[in-house]
Design a protein around this motif. Structure first.
Motif, short mmCIF file in Angstrom:
data_model
loop_
_atom_site.label_atom_id
_atom_site.label_comp_id
_atom_site.label_asym_id
_atom_site.label_seq_id
_atom_site.Cartn_x
_atom_site.Cartn_y
_atom_site.Cartn_z
N GLY A 1 0.81 -1.21 0.00
CA GLY A 1 0.00 0.00 0.00
C GLY A 1 0.84 1.26 0.00
O GLY A 1 2.07 1.21 0.04
N GLN A 2 0.16 2.38 -0.04
CA GLN A 2 0.83 3.69 -0.01
C GLN A 2 0.03 4.62 0.88
O GLN A 2 -1.20 4.66 0.81
N VAL A 3 0.76 5.37 1.71
CA VAL A 3 0.12 6.26 2.67
C VAL A 3 -0.04 7.66 2.08
O VAL A 3 0.84 8.17 1.39
N VAL B 1 -3.72 8.06 5.51
CA VAL B 1 -4.62 6.98 5.08
C VAL B 1 -3.81 6.04 4.20
O VAL B 1 -3.19 6.48 3.22
N LEU B 2 -3.79 4.78 4.54
CA LEU B 2 -3.06 3.77 3.76
C LEU B 2 -4.01 3.13 2.76
O LEU B 2 -4.95 2.44 3.14
N PHE B 3 -3.78 3.38 1.48
CA PHE B 3 -4.57 2.79 0.41
C PHE B 3 -3.84 1.59 -0.17
O PHE B 3 -2.62 1.62 -0.33
N LEU C 1 -5.17 1.46 -5.81
CA LEU C 1 -4.51 2.55 -6.50
C LEU C 1 -4.16 2.18 -7.94
O LEU C 1 -4.13 3.05 -8.82
N ASN C 2 -3.91 0.91 -8.20
CA ASN C 2 -3.66 0.48 -9.58
C ASN C 2 -4.90 0.64 -10.44
O ASN C 2 -4.82 0.95 -11.63
N ASP C 3 -6.06 0.42 -9.82
CA ASP C 3 -7.33 0.59 -10.55
C ASP C 3 -7.68 2.07 -10.73
O ASP C 3 -8.38 2.42 -11.69
N ARG C 4 -7.20 2.92 -9.81
CA ARG C 4 -7.54 4.35 -9.86
C ARG C 4 -6.25 5.17 -9.69
O ARG C 4 -5.99 5.74 -8.63
#
Length: 239
Positions: A99-101, A207-209, A214-217
């Motif tokens: 993920g990425q914060v 917020v950790l997504f 994130l690859n989809d959006r």
């Protein structure tokens, strides 16, 4: 773990969307109980980060749902693809794998708390491992203590359980955000009790997504960072 799940009251734009569109586009979030950032009081969801999240998704016109659980549960669900994001957490090498914060939405001010006199609990003390310490199980600070080989054996699931360990002298020190500590002490009506403390440091939280989300959006994170940066709220416990 909390025995129930609470949904945030605001789901942006759902009235104007079909059920199929909502099901497809609904962003799935989860959080944990941590005063004053995100917490439940008298059946209501409150907190400074809650207010920022609501504001950001309003700006983005993005429908979402956020549930309450505990640290360990929410991160596991993100790793396994059952959530799109969790908050509020810190970036770490382990989390960067899945993920990425976002930009910071809060900052934890961490202190070591002692029931008696201060103890030199930092790793610069060659004897630091002799002391029994604790932090909220699964939290950023708990994981950091484990990585640094502290004497961590207890697994308190929330701030109340953590403070109780200190009060019962089952541990020599606890590591906790100052707002969470003061909140728990007030609920226990122990404001007149003398505790010692030593500042440990500050952790920025976002917020950790998940990478899958994130690859989809691919444009979402930049848009969210801009939106949430314009939604700064005072650092208080009010909704």
């Amino acid at each position: 773990m909390l025995k129930y799940i609470v949904q945030l009251a605001l789901i942006v734009g759902m009235a104007a969307m079909s059920e199929r569109a909502v099901a497809k586009d609904l962003l799935r979030l989860a959080t944990h109980d941590a005063y004053p950032y995100h917490y439940i009081e008298n059946g209501s969801v409150k907190g400074t980060v809650i207010r920022q999240i609501k504001c950001a998704f309003n700006r983005l016109e993005t429908p979402y749902r956020a549930e309450f659980s505990d640290w360990v549960d929410v991160e596991l669900r993100l790793r396994t693809g059952n959530l799109d994001g969790i908050f509020a957490v810190a970036q770490s090498e382990a989390r960067s794998e899945f993920g990425q914060v976002s930009v910071a939405v809060a900052a934890k001010h961490l202190y070591w708390y002692f029931a008696g006199n201060k103890i030199d609990i930092e790793t610069t003390n060659p004897l630091y491992q002799r002391y029994k310490v604790a932090a909220e199980f699964g939290s950023d600070e708990w994981l950091d203590l484990k990585r640094k080989s502290y004497n961590v054996r207890m697994k308190p699931r929330n701030a109340r359980a953590l403070v109780q360990l200190l009060l019962s002298h089952e541990v020599d020190a606890i590591l906790l955000d100052e707002h969470e500590f003061e909140h728990e002490i007030a609920k226990l009506r122990l404001q007149d009790t003398v505790f010692s403390r030593t500042e440990h440091g500050t952790i920025d939280l976002g917020v950790l997504f998940s990478k899958a989300f994130l690859n989809d959006r691919p444009t979402f994170l930049d848009a969210f960072n801009t939106a949430v940066s314009n939604c700064i709220v005072p650092n208080s416990g009010s909704q």
